[in-house]
Design an enzyme around this catalytic site. Structure first.
Site, PDB file in Angstrom:
ATOM      1  N   HIS A 108      25.481  34.025  -2.770  1.00  0.00           N
ATOM      2  CA  HIS A 108      25.058  33.192  -1.641  1.00  0.00           C
ATOM      3  C   HIS A 108      24.732  31.770  -2.071  1.00  0.00           C
ATOM      4  CE1 HIS A 108      20.859  34.558  -2.657  1.00  0.00           C
ATOM      5  NE2 HIS A 108      20.542  33.367  -2.215  1.00  0.00           N
TER       6      HIS A 108
ATOM      7  N   ASP B 256      26.559  40.176  -4.182  1.00  0.00           N
ATOM      8  CA  ASP B 256      25.997  38.821  -4.232  1.00  0.00           C
ATOM      9  C   ASP B 256      26.001  38.298  -5.673  1.00  0.00           C
ATOM     10  OD1 ASP B 256      24.760  36.505  -3.422  1.00  0.00           O
ATOM     11  OD2 ASP B 256      22.770  37.412  -3.130  1.00  0.00           O
TER      12      ASP B 256
ATOM     13  N   GLN C  88      12.106  31.891  -2.565  1.00  0.00           N
ATOM     14  CA  GLN C  88      13.146  30.890  -2.317  1.00  0.00           C
ATOM     15  C   GLN C  88      13.273  29.901  -3.482  1.00  0.00           C
ATOM     16  OE1 GLN C  88      12.016  32.518   0.369  1.00  0.00           O
ATOM     17  NE2 GLN C  88      14.172  33.019   0.574  1.00  0.00           N
ATOM     18  N   GLY C  89      14.475  29.691  -3.949  1.00  0.00           N
ATOM     19  CA  GLY C  89      14.722  28.798  -5.085  1.00  0.00           C
ATOM     20  C   GLY C  89      14.958  29.575  -6.366  1.00  0.00           C
ATOM     21  N   ASP C  90      14.571  30.854  -6.366  1.00  0.00           N
ATOM     22  CA  ASP C  90      14.804  31.714  -7.540  1.00  0.00           C
ATOM     23  C   ASP C  90      16.169  32.384  -7.493  1.00  0.00           C
ATOM     24  OD1 ASP C  90      12.269  31.343  -8.778  1.00  0.00           O
ATOM     25  OD2 ASP C  90      11.373  32.749  -7.347  1.00  0.00           O
ATOM     26  N   SER C  91      16.752  32.377  -6.306  1.00  0.00           N
ATOM     27  CA  SER C  91      18.037  33.046  -6.109  1.00  0.00           C
ATOM     28  C   SER C  91      19.035  32.718  -7.197  1.00  0.00           C
ATOM     29  CB  SER C  91      18.666  32.593  -4.791  1.00  0.00           C
ATOM     30  OG  SER C  91      18.218  33.402  -3.770  1.00  0.00           O
TER      31      SER C  91
HETATM   32  N1  ARG Z   1      17.293  34.180  -1.025  1.00  0.00           N
HETATM   33  C1  ARG Z   1      16.316  33.530  -1.832  1.00  0.00           C
HETATM   34  C2  ARG Z   1      16.898  32.265  -2.411  1.00  0.00           C
HETATM   35  O1  ARG Z   1      17.912  31.853  -1.952  1.00  0.00           O
HETATM   36  C3  ARG Z   1      15.748  34.473  -2.862  1.00  0.00           C
HETATM   37  C4  ARG Z   1      14.952  35.481  -2.167  1.00  0.00           C
HETATM   38  C5  ARG Z   1      14.349  36.473  -3.074  1.00  0.00           C
HETATM   39  N2  ARG Z   1      13.357  37.080  -2.247  1.00  0.00           N
HETATM   40  C6  ARG Z   1      12.516  38.014  -2.652  1.00  0.00           C
HETATM   41  N3  ARG Z   1      11.629  38.408  -1.813  1.00  0.00           N
HETATM   42  N4  ARG Z   1      12.593  38.533  -3.875  1.00  0.00           N
HETATM   43  O2  ARG Z   1      16.284  31.592  -3.238  1.00  0.00           O
END
Ligand code: ARG
Length: 256
Positions: A70, A118, A210-213
């Protein structure tokens, strides 16, 4: 906001919940500062070379980086940059180096609706100079499984609370693996595929965000998973969901 503040357990949209930071959509929650050089494979995926943080990732070869699908979806190589050797988000670190991306290898079966498969392989222009703060991480063995309760570590510069600000220093947190069965009890039977792996505490409080993805989820010294999605961040009863790398070993090798 990327993460919905309120949604009932079975009606949330993963799509909305997993909007990457790039599109307004995670910092490690409940973590601590990493030591400089602790995760030499950790990279920053940036908006253009030298741009702002979009996602995390891991070095797996001299010019190869694995991130989340993503994070790559709809992105052309020219819109991306990779920074290796970073520790501080807003400061230059001694071994920091930036690379342009020559190829974006989004998984052929990446599904943006259920966030399945993903994973994405980036090819860099030029090769990375390895050193004590910059290096590769190994893959697990193909189809390796992890018992519930196995303690794994996840790292990144993502937000430290849901909707909060990014971490200035690379963060890390230890979270126990949650079985697919238990994870399905949380998210619904169809939402968790076999090639996803979940991790988190029952009571919440520790998670990626968010940002760790795209960043590394490590059970021992291997890239066991890739930060993918979750309902909010660190919510009780909703573990973080990761792409289980062991299901993609052949795919990764064929893209090296
Ligand atoms: N989708 C998020 C990103 O783009 C990462 C989400 C991880 N979420 C979690 N609850 N572990 O950075």
């Amino acid at each position: 906001a990327a993460c919905l503040a309120v949604a009932s357990a079975r009606t949330f949209s993963k799509k909305a919940l997993s909007t990457p930071l790039a599109r307004g959509g995670g910092r490690i929650v409940g973590g601590t500062d990493a030591y400089p050089g602790e995760f030499p494979h950790q990279i920053m995926l940036t908006r253009g070379v030298g741009g702002s943080l979009m996602c995390g990732g891991s070095i797996v070869g001299s010019n190869k980086v694995i991130t989340a699908g993503h994070c790559c979806d709809g992105m052309s190589a020219s819109k991306l940059g990779v920074e290796v050797g970073s520790h501080n988000l807003y400061e230059d670190d001694p071994d920091q180096a930036s690379f342009a991306v020559s190829d974006v290898g989004l998984h052929e079966d990446y599904d943006s609706w259920n966030i399945n498969n993903d994973i994405c392989m980036l090819t860099l222009e030029g090769s990375i100079s390895m050193g004590s703060n910059v290096g590769t991480i190994g893959l697990p063995s193909s189809m390796e499984e992890y018992a519930e309760g196995t303690i794994c570590t996840v790292s990144g510069w993502g937000t430290t609370t849901e909707g909060g600000s990014l971490a200035r220093v690379l963060q890390k947190v230890d979270v126990p693996v949650v079985s697919d069965d238990h994870c399905r009890d949380s998210y619904g039977q169809a939402d968790i595929t076999d090639s996803m792996i979940c991790a988190g505490l029952d009571q919440g409080g520790k998670d990626s965000c968010q940002g760790d993805s795209g960043g590394p989820f490590m059970c021992g010294n291997q890239l066991s998973g890739v930060v993918s999605w979750g309902y909010g961040c660190a919510e009780a009863g909703y573990p973080g969901v990761y792409t289980q790398t062991s299901y993609f070993v052949d795919w990764v090798n064929s893209h090296m």
